[in-house]
Enzyme design. Structure first.
Site, PDB file in Angstrom:
ATOM      1  N   HIS A 130       5.303  26.617   3.025  1.00  0.00           N
ATOM      2  CA  HIS A 130       6.410  27.546   2.794  1.00  0.00           C
ATOM      3  C   HIS A 130       7.679  26.891   3.331  1.00  0.00           C
ATOM      4  CE1 HIS A 130       9.037  30.888   2.829  1.00  0.00           C
ATOM      5  NE2 HIS A 130       8.926  31.154   4.112  1.00  0.00           N
ATOM      6  N   CYS A 160       6.717  36.126   2.562  1.00  0.00           N
ATOM      7  CA  CYS A 160       6.667  34.694   2.202  1.00  0.00           C
ATOM      8  C   CYS A 160       5.246  34.162   2.079  1.00  0.00           C
ATOM      9  CB  CYS A 160       7.453  33.891   3.220  1.00  0.00           C
ATOM     10  SG  CYS A 160       9.117  34.496   3.431  1.00  0.00           S
ATOM     11  N   ASN A 184      15.186  29.133   1.712  1.00  0.00           N
ATOM     12  CA  ASN A 184      13.918  29.869   1.777  1.00  0.00           C
ATOM     13  C   ASN A 184      13.863  30.874   0.621  1.00  0.00           C
ATOM     14  OD1 ASN A 184      11.884  31.692   2.362  1.00  0.00           O
ATOM     15  ND2 ASN A 184      12.346  31.821   4.545  1.00  0.00           N
TER      16      ASN A 184
HETATM   17  O1  UT7 Z   1      10.101  33.116   6.083  1.00  0.00           O
HETATM   18  C1  UT7 Z   1      10.393  33.291   7.454  1.00  0.00           C
HETATM   19  C2  UT7 Z   1      11.874  33.351   7.590  1.00  0.00           C
HETATM   20  N1  UT7 Z   1      12.507  33.078   8.804  1.00  0.00           N
HETATM   21  C3  UT7 Z   1      12.508  31.926   9.521  1.00  0.00           C
HETATM   22  O2  UT7 Z   1      11.770  31.009   9.306  1.00  0.00           O
HETATM   23  C4  UT7 Z   1      13.535  31.862  10.620  1.00  0.00           C
HETATM   24  C5  UT7 Z   1      13.178  30.915  11.723  1.00  0.00           C
HETATM   25  N2  UT7 Z   1      14.324  30.760  12.617  1.00  0.00           N
HETATM   26  C6  UT7 Z   1      15.295  29.832  12.438  1.00  0.00           C
HETATM   27  O3  UT7 Z   1      15.214  29.077  11.484  1.00  0.00           O
HETATM   28  C7  UT7 Z   1      16.400  29.738  13.468  1.00  0.00           C
HETATM   29  O4  UT7 Z   1      16.194  30.697  14.471  1.00  0.00           O
HETATM   30  C8  UT7 Z   1      17.833  29.919  12.861  1.00  0.00           C
HETATM   31  C9  UT7 Z   1      18.181  28.708  12.037  1.00  0.00           C
HETATM   32  C10 UT7 Z   1      17.910  31.186  12.009  1.00  0.00           C
HETATM   33  C11 UT7 Z   1      18.874  30.042  13.961  1.00  0.00           C
HETATM   34  O5  UT7 Z   1      18.807  28.907  14.828  1.00  0.00           O
HETATM   35  P1  UT7 Z   1      18.768  29.107  16.412  1.00  0.00           P
HETATM   36  O6  UT7 Z   1      18.786  27.759  17.004  1.00  0.00           O
HETATM   37  O7  UT7 Z   1      17.603  29.997  16.739  1.00  0.00           O
HETATM   38  O8  UT7 Z   1      20.154  29.810  16.691  1.00  0.00           O
HETATM   39  P2  UT7 Z   1      20.461  31.194  17.426  1.00  0.00           P
HETATM   40  O9  UT7 Z   1      20.258  32.340  16.515  1.00  0.00           O
HETATM   41  O10 UT7 Z   1      19.806  31.231  18.773  1.00  0.00           O
HETATM   42  O11 UT7 Z   1      21.999  31.032  17.691  1.00  0.00           O
HETATM   43  C12 UT7 Z   1      22.531  29.991  18.549  1.00  0.00           C
HETATM   44  C13 UT7 Z   1      24.044  30.072  18.518  1.00  0.00           C
HETATM   45  C14 UT7 Z   1      24.567  31.479  18.736  1.00  0.00           C
HETATM   46  O12 UT7 Z   1      25.786  31.367  19.458  1.00  0.00           O
HETATM   47  P3  UT7 Z   1      25.836  31.666  21.049  1.00  0.00           P
HETATM   48  O13 UT7 Z   1      25.351  33.070  21.178  1.00  0.00           O
HETATM   49  O14 UT7 Z   1      24.890  30.648  21.641  1.00  0.00           O
HETATM   50  O15 UT7 Z   1      27.266  31.458  21.360  1.00  0.00           O
HETATM   51  C15 UT7 Z   1      24.860  31.995  17.353  1.00  0.00           C
HETATM   52  O16 UT7 Z   1      25.886  32.964  17.328  1.00  0.00           O
HETATM   53  O17 UT7 Z   1      24.509  29.700  17.211  1.00  0.00           O
HETATM   54  C16 UT7 Z   1      25.327  30.726  16.664  1.00  0.00           C
HETATM   55  N3  UT7 Z   1      25.087  30.779  15.217  1.00  0.00           N
HETATM   56  C17 UT7 Z   1      25.787  30.043  14.346  1.00  0.00           C
HETATM   57  N4  UT7 Z   1      26.785  29.164  14.507  1.00  0.00           N
HETATM   58  C18 UT7 Z   1      27.273  28.551  13.400  1.00  0.00           C
HETATM   59  C19 UT7 Z   1      24.158  31.524  14.541  1.00  0.00           C
HETATM   60  N5  UT7 Z   1      24.248  31.269  13.229  1.00  0.00           N
HETATM   61  C20 UT7 Z   1      25.250  30.358  13.079  1.00  0.00           C
HETATM   62  C21 UT7 Z   1      25.803  29.709  11.960  1.00  0.00           C
HETATM   63  N6  UT7 Z   1      26.796  28.812  12.162  1.00  0.00           N
HETATM   64  N7  UT7 Z   1      25.369  29.923  10.704  1.00  0.00           N
END
Ligand code: UT7
Length: 337
Positions: free
Chosen positions: A259, A118, A289
């Site tokens: 970005h 990116c 993204n």
């Molecule tokens: O160019 C660089 C590219 N990457 C980035 O910039 C990524 C940066 N990271 C992020 O934007 C965030 O980490 C995400 C948006 C990807 C995820 O958000 P988060 O607050 O870090 O969520 P998480 O992965 O810690 O998941 C929290 C909970 C989990 O459930 P439990 O284990 O707490 O029960 C996940 O299973 O949310 C659940 N979850 C979802 N629920 C509904 C994960 N994805 C989803 C979803 N819908 N799409």
């Protein structure tokens, strides 16, 4: 900077996104999620994806044609093509060589791909700056294009909500008036933390030797939380550093064009700079993204929509797999898009 260094002019910018829209509601057909969950955590409502035979090559071609037209140069004046793609549709022939052919460039100019995920546009700009600055080439076409939807694991709701497809292009040229459009530019990387976002290409060992434990899938694997932490701790500070290098003050720069990875990450940079919403270009809501393409899309679309007035300055900043990151304070002249 060396006194003999030839300054660079940003001559033209263009972008292209595919027509097909996938909304957050559409994603509920693939796994358990909701528009509310995705929007509050990322700022994304929808993304564009390629379909059928369409790839990042088609998007890159359209973006390149627009940038070349705005730059007002002929195809035979282009001295070099640099394509920045996180995962190009084909590793070889490269995206840059394919675009050379599709644009109809007859001169056997150098054309190559470089990968900085990116941060690709900022890395390419630095390479182009070196080549122009030292007088090796005069006109360089940079194309940043990604079709993330083809390398997304559509069963993984943690990653597939984020990405979209698109392309942006920039023509940069030796500045005739001695004014440098790059007020500062720095790129960085830290491979030691690189595994937090990766794509392992499908591969297997020679059948006569021991096979690898893990076979690559060619899909994006990401530890979202770690990437998020990295971004909000590294990028806002870095942006301030790039502004300092430019000799300008944050308040004197007109726009932040970051970005588009997550609206919350964009806001962390915005808060650090104490910028009002009007100064911050965000289109993540509609495109997600788009990796290397996200900065030039935000720039060109921002101008098209009247959010960016030209004859201004902007801080561009990117970060991504590698981990790589980079920032540039640039001049945006009238007529570039
Ligand atoms: O160019 C660089 C590219 N990457 C980035 O910039 C990524 C940066 N990271 C992020 O934007 C965030 O980490 C995400 C948006 C990807 C995820 O958000 P988060 O607050 O870090 O969520 P998480 O992965 O810690 O998941 C929290 C909970 C989990 O459930 P439990 O284990 O707490 O029960 C996940 O299973 O949310 C659940 N979850 C979802 N629920 C509904 C994960 N994805 C989803 C979803 N819908 N799409």
């Amino acid at each position: 900077m060396d006194n003999n260094f030839i300054p660079l002019r940003i001559a033209g910018v263009g972008y292209s996104v595919p027509k097909t829209v996938i909304t957050n509601d559409d994603l509920t057909k693939l796994y358990e999620t909701s528009d509310e969950w995705i929007y509050t955590r990322t700022g994304i409502k929808e993304r564009r994806v390629v379909s059928g035979n369409e790839t990042a090559i088609d998007l890159g071609l359209e973006a390149a044609k627009k940038a070349i037209e705005k730059a007002g140069i002929n195809l035979d004046e282009i001295d070099c093509i640099i394509a920045a793609s996180s995962v190009p549709p084909q590793l070889y022939p490269t995206l840059a060589c394919t675009l050379q052919a599709k644009l109809g460039i007859k001169n056997t100019i150098p054309a190559f791909d470089m990968t900085a995920a990116c941060t690709g546009l900022i890395y390419a700009l630095q390479v182009a700056r070196g080549l122009i600055g030292t007088g090796i080439y005069k006109n360089i076409l940079i194309v940043a294009a990604d079709n993330n939807s083809k390398i997304t694991d559509w069963t993984d709701r943690g990653t597939s909500i984020l990405f979209g497809d698109g392309a942006g292009a920039m023509v940069v040229t030796a500045s005739e008036d001695g004014i440098d459009d790059i007020l500062s530019l720095e790129i960085s990387s830290n491979g030691a933390i690189g595994q937090m976002i990766r794509t392992n290409m499908p591969s297997e060992c020679c059948p006569l030797v021991e096979q690898a434990d893990e076979v690559g899938t060619g899909k994006i694997i990401m530890d979202g939380k770690e990437v998020y932490k990295f971004a909000v701790t590294t990028v806002p500070k870095y942006v301030e550093h790039c502004i300092e290098l430019s000799g300008m003050k944050a308040e004197d720069i007109n726009y932040l064009i970051p970005h588009q990875a997550n609206q919350r990450i964009i806001e962390a940079i915005q808060n650090r700079l104490n910028y009002s919403d009007e100064k911050v270009i965000s289109n993540i809501k509609y495109y997600g993204n788009t990796s290397a393409a996200s900065i030039p899309i935000a720039l060109a679309e921002g101008v098209e929509q009247g959010k960016i007035k030209l004859g201004s300055t902007a801080i561009l900043c990117g970060f991504g797999a590698g981990m790589t990151w980079g920032g540039a304070v640039v001049r945006l002249r009238e007529g570039i898009c």
